[in-house]
Design a protein around this motif. Structure first.
Motif, mmCIF file in Angstrom:
data_model
loop_
_atom_site.group_PDB
_atom_site.id
_atom_site.type_symbol
_atom_site.label_atom_id
_atom_site.label_comp_id
_atom_site.label_asym_id
_atom_site.label_seq_id
_atom_site.Cartn_x
_atom_site.Cartn_y
_atom_site.Cartn_z
ATOM 1 N N LEU A 240 0.706 5.406 -7.238
ATOM 2 C CA LEU A 240 1.570 4.565 -8.071
ATOM 3 C C LEU A 240 2.971 4.582 -7.491
ATOM 4 N N GLY A 242 7.042 2.545 -7.406
ATOM 5 C CA GLY A 242 7.982 1.643 -8.063
ATOM 6 C C GLY A 242 8.263 1.933 -9.515
ATOM 7 N N THR A 243 8.052 3.154 -9.972
ATOM 8 C CA THR A 243 8.337 3.480 -11.366
ATOM 9 C C THR A 243 8.839 4.913 -11.444
ATOM 10 N N THR A 249 1.849 2.352 -15.593
ATOM 11 C CA THR A 249 1.108 1.621 -14.562
ATOM 12 C C THR A 249 1.315 0.118 -14.665
ATOM 13 N N ASN A 251 4.306 -1.538 -15.139
ATOM 14 C CA ASN A 251 5.490 -1.950 -14.385
ATOM 15 C C ASN A 251 5.494 -1.396 -12.966
ATOM 16 N N ALA A 253 3.521 -0.315 -9.307
ATOM 17 C CA ALA A 253 2.531 -0.965 -8.438
ATOM 18 C C ALA A 253 1.444 0.057 -8.112
ATOM 19 N N TYR A 255 -1.975 1.269 -6.251
ATOM 20 C CA TYR A 255 -2.730 1.027 -5.026
ATOM 21 C C TYR A 255 -3.911 1.976 -4.938
ATOM 22 N N VAL A 284 2.113 -2.576 1.295
ATOM 23 C CA VAL A 284 2.977 -2.478 0.118
ATOM 24 C C VAL A 284 4.014 -3.588 0.175
ATOM 25 N N ARG A 285 4.223 -4.232 -0.953
ATOM 26 C CA ARG A 285 5.258 -5.263 -1.048
ATOM 27 C C ARG A 285 6.583 -4.583 -1.398
ATOM 28 N N SER A 287 10.607 -3.930 -2.189
ATOM 29 C CA SER A 287 11.639 -4.524 -3.055
ATOM 30 C C SER A 287 12.722 -3.471 -3.233
ATOM 31 N N ILE A 290 10.782 -0.434 -4.462
ATOM 32 C CA ILE A 290 9.799 0.197 -3.577
ATOM 33 C C ILE A 290 10.246 -0.004 -2.139
#
Length: 396
Positions: A240, A242-243, A249, A251, A253, A255, A284-285, A287, A290
Motif C-alpha cells: 500500500l 500513498g497514505t 486502502t 485513498n 494505492a 498493489y 507505480v503512478r 504523484s 507517491i
C-alpha cells in the motif's frame, strides 16, 4: 563396495537428524531454517494439502521440526508444481502471456500489456535543479533521483498565461521530528510503503499489515528479508502506497506483489544480510503523494541527522497512522543536502527495541553495502546497455 555405501548412508542420516530448531538447512537447492511445522505454512501445505512428506530436520516427540524455506517457494506445491518448479519465483513468461502460480488454484494467466509511459513535461517548463555528485562519475541511480523532483516540484500553467509555465512546490515535509514524535504529514514520506499478507483468519480483515518498505523505482520496494514471510499468514502479497494510514486502502494505492527477492545469503536464524526487494505487478503512478526515495550512491551529500518512519506507536498508545517509531523493513533516512524534499535510504530497520530510546540500540542493515545487488535487480537493462561498472556510468 556395498559396506562402504551403507556406512556413508548411515552417516548422512545421523547428520540430518542432528539438526535442531534454528539451524540452517537445505532441500532441493533451497536454503531453509529448522522450525516447528506449526510455524511453517509451506510445510503445512505440503503435508495437509499435497499429502507429501515435508522436508524434515528432526522429530521432537510427535512434533515435526521441518526445513522451512527462507524464500517463497509455494509455486513448488499444488497441482501445477511440475510446470513451475524451475520458474522465476512462480512466474513464466511467453511472447504474449504471463502466468503466475503460488501453489493455489486458479492459475493466473494474463495477456501481456505495455505499461504506459509518463507523458513528458511541456517544453516550456523551467528546468529542475541538476546538482552533481561529489565524484568524477555520475551514477545513473542519481540521475533517476534528480528526475523524481518533478513530482513535488510540479510544472503548471501560469494563471494569467496558460502558455507559460512555472513550478509549484508541493513538498509535504514539515519541521524535523524527534524519536517517538508526531504523526507524519500526508506528503512527508511519499516513498513509504506498508506490506501485508492475506489474512488466514476469515472473520477478520482481508489483509494483515506486517512491515514497512521504501519505494525506490517504478516497480520495486526495498525492505528487510525477514518481512517477506509471516509465520502465521505466509508470504507478503500486497503493498500500500500513498497514505499515512495503513487501513486507508480507499485513498491509498494498493498493489499486488508478484516477486519477493531476499539477498542470496540472508540468514533467517541470525537475521544477517537482512535485506530484500519486492517487485510490484505494474508500474507505480507517481504523484506528490507517491514518489521513490533516492539510493545512497557514492558522492551524495546528506544531512547528519537520521529519521525513521513507520506504522507503529507513539508512547504507549497504538496508532494506525504513519509515525516516527519505526517498523521492520522501513527506512533509516537522511535528507539530501542538495535536492530539496528528498531522502536517501541509508539503512533498513532490522530489529531492536519496540520503542525508540529504551536504552539499547536498534539494528539497521546498511544499504550502501548492497547497492550493486539492488541495481542488478532493479535496473538490469541499464547495466546491460552501458556494459560497464555500475558505479561508473555518467561522466561529468
Amino acid at each position: 563396495m556395498v559396506l562402504k555405501c551403507v556406512v556413508v548412508l548411515f552417516m548422512f542420516v545421523c547428520i540430518a537428524r542432528s539438526l535442531k530448531r534454528g539451524d540452517p538447512c537445505q532441500f532441493n537447492n533451497t536454503a531453509g531454517i529448522c522450525k516447528s511445522i506449526n510455524d511453517c505454512p509451506f510445510a503445512r501445505k505440503i503435508l495437509y494439502e499435497d499429502e507429501r512428506k515435508p522436508p524434515m530436520c528432526k522429530w521432537e516427540d510427535d512434533l515435526r521440526i521441518v526445513c522451512c524455506p527462507t524464500r517463497d517457494v509455494f509455486h513448488r506445491t499444488g497441482i501445477f508444481k511440475e510446470y513451475f518448479f524451475d520458474s522465476n519465483h512462480g512466474i513464466k513468461r511467453s511472447k504474449d502471456m504471463t502466468c503466475r502460480y503460488n501453489g493455489a488454484q486458479p492459475l493466473l494467466c494474463c495477456r501481456k500489456t505495455t505499461d504506459p509511459e509518463k507523458s513528458p513535461e511541456p517544453s516550456g517548463c523551467p528546468e529542475l535543479s541538476r546538482p552533481l555528485l561529489n565524484t568524477d562519475e555520475q551514477h545513473y541511480a542519481w540521475m533517476k533521483c534528480l528526475d523524481y523532483q518533478q513530482y513535488f516540484n510540479k510544472c503548471v500553467s501560469k494563471v494569467n498565461n496558460p502558455h507559460e509555465y512555472t513550478r509549484v512546490d508541493t513538498c509535504g515535509r514539515d519541521t524535523f521530528r524527534i524519536a517517538g514524535g508526531a504523526e507524519a504529514n500526508p506528503m512527508e514520506f511519499p516513498h513509504m510503503a506498508v506490506l501485508g499478507c492475506r489474512n488466514v483468519v476469515p472473520t477478520e480483515e482481508d489483509v494483515v499489515w506486517i512491515g514497512g518498505g521504501s519505494l525506490i523505482s517504478e516497480k520495486y520496494i526495498l525492505t528487510a528479508a525477514h518481512v517477506l514471510m509471516s509465520p502465521t499468514h505466509g508470504v507478503i502479497k500486497f503493498a500500500l502506497l500513498g497514505t499515512v494510514n495503513k487501513t486507508d486502502t480507499r485513498n491509498g494505492a494498493l498493489y499486488n506483489i508478484v516477486r519477493r527477492i531476499p539477498y542470496p545469503t540472508y540468514q533467517a536464524s541470525s537475521l544477517n544480510y537482512d535485506i530484500a526487494l519486492v517487485e510490484l505487478e505494474r508500474r507505480v503512478r507517481f504523484s506528490e503523494f507517491i514518489r521513490p526515495a533516492c539510493l545512497p550512491v557514492p558522492g551524495r551529500e546528506i544531512e547528519s541527522d537520521r529519521i525513521i518512519a513507520g506504522w507503529g506507536e507513539t508512547g504507549f498508545r497504538a496508532r494506525s497512522e504513519l509515525l516516527l517509531t519505526g517498523d521492520s523493513g522501513g527506512p533509516l533516512m537522511a535528507l539530501m543536502k542538495n535536492i530539496k524534499c528528498s531522502y536517501s535510504i541509508e539503512g533498513i530497520v532490522s530489529r531492536g527495541p519496540r520503542d525508540c530510546g529504551q536504552g539499547y540500540p536498534g539494528v539497521y542493515t546498511r544499504v550502501t553495502h548492497y547497492l550493486p545487488w539492488i541495481l542488478d535487480n532493479v535496473w538490469p537493462e541499464l547495466q546491460r546497455k552501458n556494459g560497464e561498472n555500475t558505479f561508473q556510468i555518467f561522466k561529468k
